[in-house]
Design an enzyme around this catalytic site. Structure first.
Site, PDB file in Angstrom:
ATOM      1  N   PRO A   2      -0.887   2.688   8.993  1.00 40.36           N
ATOM      2  CA  PRO A   2      -1.626   1.796   9.882  1.00 40.36           C
ATOM      3  C   PRO A   2      -0.793   0.620  10.378  1.00 40.36           C
ATOM      4  O   PRO A   2      -0.272  -0.161   9.595  1.00 40.36           O
ATOM      5  CB  PRO A   2      -2.780   1.299   8.991  1.00 40.36           C
ATOM      6  CG  PRO A   2      -2.753   2.158   7.774  1.00 40.36           C
ATOM      7  CD  PRO A   2      -1.373   2.654   7.627  1.00 40.36           C
ATOM      8  N   GLU A   3      -0.654   0.523  11.672  1.00 33.92           N
ATOM      9  CA  GLU A   3      -0.074  -0.663  12.301  1.00 33.92           C
ATOM     10  C   GLU A   3      -1.202  -1.273  13.124  1.00 33.92           C
ATOM     11  O   GLU A   3      -2.357  -0.876  12.964  1.00 33.92           O
ATOM     12  CB  GLU A   3       1.143  -0.268  13.156  1.00 33.92           C
ATOM     13  CG  GLU A   3       2.232   0.406  12.302  1.00 33.92           C
ATOM     14  CD  GLU A   3       3.511   0.757  13.048  1.00 33.92           C
ATOM     15  OE1 GLU A   3       3.788   0.107  14.067  1.00 33.92           O
ATOM     16  OE2 GLU A   3       4.210   1.673  12.612  1.00 33.92           O
ATOM     17  N   HIS A  89      -9.182   8.426  -5.105  1.00 31.47           N
ATOM     18  CA  HIS A  89      -8.420   7.409  -4.373  1.00 31.47           C
ATOM     19  C   HIS A  89      -9.303   6.448  -3.592  1.00 31.47           C
ATOM     20  O   HIS A  89      -8.834   5.740  -2.711  1.00 31.47           O
ATOM     21  CB  HIS A  89      -7.410   8.082  -3.442  1.00 31.47           C
ATOM     22  CG  HIS A  89      -6.439   8.943  -4.162  1.00 31.47           C
ATOM     23  ND1 HIS A  89      -5.647   8.470  -5.192  1.00 31.47           N
ATOM     24  CD2 HIS A  89      -6.141  10.248  -4.037  1.00 31.47           C
ATOM     25  CE1 HIS A  89      -4.893   9.454  -5.644  1.00 31.47           C
ATOM     26  NE2 HIS A  89      -5.173  10.552  -4.971  1.00 31.47           N
ATOM     27  N   ARG A 107      -1.992   5.392  -2.076  1.00 30.18           N
ATOM     28  CA  ARG A 107      -0.818   4.664  -2.592  1.00 30.18           C
ATOM     29  C   ARG A 107      -1.128   3.223  -3.001  1.00 30.18           C
ATOM     30  O   ARG A 107      -0.281   2.551  -3.545  1.00 30.18           O
ATOM     31  CB  ARG A 107       0.302   4.708  -1.566  1.00 30.18           C
ATOM     32  CG  ARG A 107       0.804   6.134  -1.436  1.00 30.18           C
ATOM     33  CD  ARG A 107       1.821   6.313  -0.367  1.00 30.18           C
ATOM     34  NE  ARG A 107       1.658   7.667   0.177  1.00 30.18           N
ATOM     35  CZ  ARG A 107       2.433   8.201   1.091  1.00 30.18           C
ATOM     36  NH1 ARG A 107       3.438   7.519   1.583  1.00 30.18           N
ATOM     37  NH2 ARG A 107       2.221   9.408   1.513  1.00 30.18           N
ATOM     38  N   ARG A 151      16.585 -16.588  15.809  1.00 29.67           N
ATOM     39  CA  ARG A 151      16.791 -15.596  14.759  1.00 29.67           C
ATOM     40  C   ARG A 151      18.079 -14.799  14.953  1.00 29.67           C
ATOM     41  O   ARG A 151      18.322 -14.242  16.017  1.00 29.67           O
ATOM     42  CB  ARG A 151      15.586 -14.643  14.723  1.00 29.67           C
ATOM     43  CG  ARG A 151      14.266 -15.379  14.584  1.00 29.67           C
ATOM     44  CD  ARG A 151      14.118 -16.040  13.242  1.00 29.67           C
ATOM     45  NE  ARG A 151      13.915 -15.026  12.231  1.00 29.67           N
ATOM     46  CZ  ARG A 151      12.717 -14.568  11.895  1.00 29.67           C
ATOM     47  NH1 ARG A 151      11.639 -15.035  12.467  1.00 29.67           N
ATOM     48  NH2 ARG A 151      12.607 -13.649  10.978  1.00 29.67           N
TER      49      ARG A 151
END
Length: 271
Positions: A2-3, A89, A107, A151
């Site tokens: 998931p993004e 899960h 996970r 950056r």
DNA sequence: AAGCTGTCCTGAAAGC
DNA sequence: TGCTTTCAGGACAGCT
């Protein structure tokens, strides 16, 4: 995994249906990334007032407090009046008068955190450092370029860090950099304004296209209504190492950046 | 301050 | 065939 698009598609798939629901009970399974932060029985009687998103976090507002939900990399939410029996899960379940909300996360990189409000210490810790929303007005090419100027790390890693712009994960970072014609290893502060503009447009384009297509099913994403996503059907470079670029037929390369896979076309993407 | 690395977890795939 | 190893990834903690 998931993004931003997957989280947004998840939000839309149940936000309207859960509005006004009253909590009947809350149950925890195995430990997730962080503890819930309250006793489940104290949630009984609370009402859901809205479901928002900030970066990859879902914010489920209650009349008292708020859940911050993160799907980690294998998490998914299901919401329905009736759900199949909970499996090994399924690690969080919220039974309400309008249906049951369930987090399935093999996970367990995901989390459900209850906070008292936006100024709660834990809320500030988790949300405070986040960059701008890429699909909102605060994300504009000039300030994006100014931020990148501070950056020195590679542009791919700066995108993933999420403190300049949120929601761009490993898949969409590779895809956006391909669309913009930028080599992922290029130092962020070395991008010219025109190239930063191109990248800005590519990020908006790739994320909004993915939301429109229902997210990516590259791993195992499903919305809370059980719909598959279709974005993987037109991934340009992600997971295509060794295959020909769809634009120029060069062989797509795979490199490691910060212990993450990066895919790019050596011809279409310039340093 | 920015930028590294380590860490968590488990299913799938690769290796022997 | 069946066991063992490796890998995938989001994002924080704790360093430098």
């Amino acid at each position: 995994m998931p993004e931003l698009p997957e989280v947004e598609v998840t939000r839309r798939s149940f936000a309207d249906r859960i509005l006004g629901a009253e909590v009947l009970s809350a149950h925890l399974g195995k430990p997730l990334r962080w503890p819930l932060g309250c006793l489940p029985e104290t949630l009984v009687g609370r009402r859901v007032t809205s479901v928002r998103r900030r970066g990859k976090y879902l914010l489920i507002d209650l009349d008292v407090g708020c859940f911050l939900v993160h799907l980690g990399m294998s998490g998914s939410l299901a919401f329905d009046r009736r759900l199949p029996p909970a499996g090994a899960h399924d690690h969080f379940e919220l039974r309400t008068t309008l249906g049951t909300l369930r987090l399935h996360d093999p996970r367990r990189f995901g989390a459900v955190v209850w906070v008292s409000g936006e100024d709660d210490e834990r809320a500030r810790k988790l949300l405070g450092g986040l960059g701008v929303e890429p699909l909102e007005a605060g994300f504009d090419p000039e300030s994006f370029h100014r931020s990148l100027k501070t950056r020195r790390a590679s542009i791919k890693q700066v995108l993933l860090a999420g403190d300049i712009v949120v929601g761009v994960g490993n898949i969409y970072a590779s895809e956006a950099l391909f669309l913009a014609g930028i080599r992922p290893t290029t130092r962020a502060d070395r991008l010219s304004l025109p190239r930063a503009r191109r990248l800005h447009g590519a990020i908006v384009d790739v994320l909004s296209r993915a939301v429109a297509l229902g997210g990516s099913t590259l791993r195992d994403f499903r919305s809370a209504a059980g719909q598959d996503g279709y974005f993987q059907l037109d991934a340009s470079v992600y997971d295509r190492a060794g295959q020909p670029c769809r634009t120029c037929a060069s062989v797509i390369r795979l490199i490691r950046q910060g212990q993450r896979s990066t895919y790019y076309c050596p011809f279409c993407q310039k340093p």
